[in-house]
Enzyme design. Sequence first.
Site, PDB file in Angstrom:
ATOM      1  N   HIS A 318      71.557 -37.290  17.273  1.00 22.17           N
ATOM      2  CA  HIS A 318      72.858 -37.963  17.272  1.00 22.17           C
ATOM      3  C   HIS A 318      73.009 -38.842  16.033  1.00 22.17           C
ATOM      4  CE1 HIS A 318      76.106 -40.665  18.898  1.00 22.17           C
ATOM      5  NE2 HIS A 318      76.564 -39.481  19.253  1.00 22.17           N
ATOM      6  N   CYS A 319      71.932 -39.497  15.637  1.00 19.36           N
ATOM      7  CA  CYS A 319      71.978 -40.396  14.476  1.00 19.36           C
ATOM      8  C   CYS A 319      72.347 -39.656  13.194  1.00 19.36           C
ATOM      9  CB  CYS A 319      70.633 -41.083  14.280  1.00 19.36           C
ATOM     10  SG  CYS A 319      70.063 -42.096  15.652  1.00 19.36           S
TER      11      CYS A 319
END
Length: 327
Positions: A318-319
């Site tokens: 996600h980052c």
Amino acid sequence: MTYYMPAEWALHDWVWIGFPGNEEEWPATLPDAQRQIAAFADAVHAGGKGEEVRLVAADDANAAIARALVGVGVVVQVEKHGDVWLRDTGPICVTNGSARALVDFGFNGWGGKYVMAGDEDVGARLAAQINLSLTTAPWIFEGGAVDTDGTGLFVTTEQCLLNPNRNPALDKGKIETLLAGSLGLSDMLWLGDGLLNDHTDGHVDNLARFVAPGVLALPEATDADDPNAAIYADARARAKAHGVEVASMPSPGLVLVDGEAIPASYMNFYIGNAAVVVPIYGRPNDQAALDALRPFFPGREIVGLRSDAILAGGGSFHCTSQQMPSA
């Protein structure tokens, strides 16, 4: 006209994903991190059944490595950046019906800890490639600091958004006012701390994620030595007190690297059009985490992929990603 940040499960036109290339960031695991990111990109693209994937390499040499690793259809582009965490440095898309706009926030290297050339303006440079209006917000903010269910309800942590290394003059009220104007916030759930040893000062996308309107997925400790047991319990109590429904997720438990607990989390998943890609670590709870998410995303494949090499650089799937919602 009021714009708002859609939930991640809304349809996407494409997603930017940062491709690792900094040997100082991954001194021992860079090739493995590159392979894991390539596998992530392929899973999101899903052979053309998912959204377009724009894999962003910092230079031509790393772009060539990326092209050799990904499948047919994944787009590789070159745009200078210092780190791969485009969730925090990329522009955020907000929508109003068929209208879309971009917001680019100030960035200071996660409170001055990791200042790398290119990160300060990569969001503006990515935004310049798109024919959408851009608002530049003159305060420090990272996309991984919040999550939303698309109704105006957001979740964050006090550890990050109230950290004096970001915006020391801003309190809760001022931050909520700024987010109301830029992202459409109407209701903020404030959790306490993020995961132990999280380099981002407790980004919420490693702790708690919305999986449906008003439903927040939160881990719970299953082992006595889980270093985040008290953090999970506090977050659960705050969420329930706010009136948010909590969906329980397992925790990876204690994961050590060189004797230090690292912020391994199943919560750093990415919700794509065709697949939800979940970081796994070869831990006993890996399959249970995938099973816990499956009921919330019918029609999407739940894909578990190893993310330990990426995590060595400070984040996970996600980052590295920032999606472009469909109009």
